[in-house]
Design a protein around this motif. Structure first.
Motif, mmCIF file in Angstrom:
data_model
loop_
_atom_site.group_PDB
_atom_site.id
_atom_site.type_symbol
_atom_site.label_atom_id
_atom_site.label_comp_id
_atom_site.label_asym_id
_atom_site.label_seq_id
_atom_site.Cartn_x
_atom_site.Cartn_y
_atom_site.Cartn_z
ATOM 1 N N PRO A 193 24.113 62.934 41.919
ATOM 2 C CA PRO A 193 25.062 61.869 42.284
ATOM 3 C C PRO A 193 25.713 62.120 43.637
ATOM 4 O O PRO A 193 26.318 61.219 44.208
ATOM 5 C CB PRO A 193 26.092 61.925 41.153
ATOM 6 C CG PRO A 193 25.995 63.314 40.602
ATOM 7 C CD PRO A 193 24.555 63.701 40.738
ATOM 8 N N ASN A 194 25.581 63.339 44.137
ATOM 9 C CA ASN A 194 26.154 63.685 45.441
ATOM 10 C C ASN A 194 25.106 63.687 46.551
ATOM 11 O O ASN A 194 25.366 64.165 47.642
ATOM 12 C CB ASN A 194 26.820 65.063 45.365
ATOM 13 C CG ASN A 194 27.937 65.103 44.348
ATOM 14 O OD1 ASN A 194 28.749 64.173 44.265
ATOM 15 N ND2 ASN A 194 28.001 66.169 43.561
ATOM 16 N N ARG A 198 23.572 58.614 47.134
ATOM 17 C CA ARG A 198 24.639 58.423 46.139
ATOM 18 C C ARG A 198 24.113 57.853 44.829
ATOM 19 O O ARG A 198 23.196 58.378 44.230
ATOM 20 C CB ARG A 198 25.738 57.534 46.727
ATOM 21 C CG ARG A 198 26.371 58.064 47.998
ATOM 22 C CD ARG A 198 27.125 59.354 47.743
ATOM 23 N NE ARG A 198 27.734 59.839 48.979
ATOM 24 C CZ ARG A 198 28.466 60.948 49.031
ATOM 25 N NH1 ARG A 198 28.678 61.645 47.933
ATOM 26 N NH2 ARG A 198 28.967 61.349 50.182
ATOM 27 N N SER A 199 24.664 56.712 44.409
ATOM 28 C CA SER A 199 24.335 56.171 43.088
ATOM 29 C C SER A 199 23.102 55.280 43.086
ATOM 30 O O SER A 199 22.715 54.774 42.043
ATOM 31 C CB SER A 199 25.525 55.370 42.541
ATOM 32 O OG SER A 199 25.836 54.293 43.419
#
Length: 278
Positions: A193-194, A198-199
């Motif tokens: 997620p990092n 990102r997402s």
């Protein structure tokens, strides 16, 4: 871009399937086929008694020249009568000089077509040639499975996407094939997620490929097996993929690029063509 110069490096006899695959690609891309027949001198002069070096070196060079000539004769017999534009050359190099010779030829090619460098019956210098094309020449390499290039190899493409510059380079180099594929899946395995995306891992790449006319979608896969290569191979079987596109990774050892990790595992186990670049 288009593939206008296709290179194949023959390091042993009985590599007809590799030459046939390169011919097929050159014909389909209206490209020039550059065939390099490589004989390797594996002598190590520091291990011989005083006075023997000259004789041993000459004998080793003669063997390498004979090997290169035999490979060239076999390749020339196959190429005669083909309508594809082709050129054929034979070269003798010492074992430590293979990277420089192959790398220089690969530097000016759009795509290299090579047989799988691991497994029974593989010529001893196949691994060095594949590594040299990718790392020294900066050329994308299509690595063939044992059976050669299957019919419809570019019909359904699986992209192993990990958001790295190497993976993106492989995608860019594979664009001529990706654009005409019936389906393209961007497989992202256990994304962080990092991470840089990102997402939405894979979405920006999917958008880029769609704008090029590709029929692409994204699949997020859980890491349910210890090795990433096992997950990629299983997913390729699940979706009926006919080719895999992925980045090539290695580490420097004595100034040579050594394939390792997922890259090496994929080349050892892949049963469909794998296009790699970095």
């Amino acid at each position: 871009m288009a593939y206008k110069t296709i290179l194949t490096v023959l390091t042993g006899e009985r590599q007809d399937f590799q030459l046939d695959a390169a011919l097929h690609l050159a014909a389909s891309e209206d490209a020039h086929l550059d065939v390099l027949c490589l004989g390797v001198d594996r002598s190590q002069t520091g291990y011989y008694y005083a006075g023997a070096t000259g004789f041993v070196m000459q004998e080793a060079i003669d063997r390498a020249m004979d090997a290169a000539s035999a490979i060239e004769a076999q390749a020339r017999a196959r190429l005669e009568g083909e309508t594809v534009r082709w050129s054929l050359d034979s070269v003798v190099a010492q074992a430590g000089g293979v990277s420089a010779v192959v790398g220089m030829r690969a530097r000016f090619a759009d795509l290299a077509v090579m047989s799988r460098p691991y497994g029974p019956g593989v010529p001893p210098d196949a691994e060095s040639a594949v590594e040299a094309a990718m790392f020294e020449g900066g050329c994308p390499v299509m690595v063939l499975p044992e059976g050669g290039l299957p019919e419809g190899f570019d019909r359904r493409i699986l992209i192993a996407w990990n958001q790295s510059s190497e993976a993106l380079c492989a995608v860019r180099r594979a664009l001529p094939l990706i654009r005409r594929a019936e389906a393209v899946e961007i497989a992202v395995i256990d994304p962080s997620p990092n991470g840089p995306e990102r997402s939405d891992p894979g979405v920006a790449l999917c958008q880029m490929l769609t704008r090029h006319g590709a029929r692409a979608d994204v699949a997020i896969l859980a890491k349910t097996l210890p090795r990433t290569s096992d997950i990629i191979s299983r997913r390729a079987v699940e979706i009926g993929a006919t080719m895999i596109v992925m980045g090539a990774y290695g580490h420097s050892r004595f100034r040579e690029a050594i394939l390792g990790g997922t890259t090496r595992n994929m080349l050892e186990m892949a049963e469909i063509p794998v296009l790699m670049a970095r």
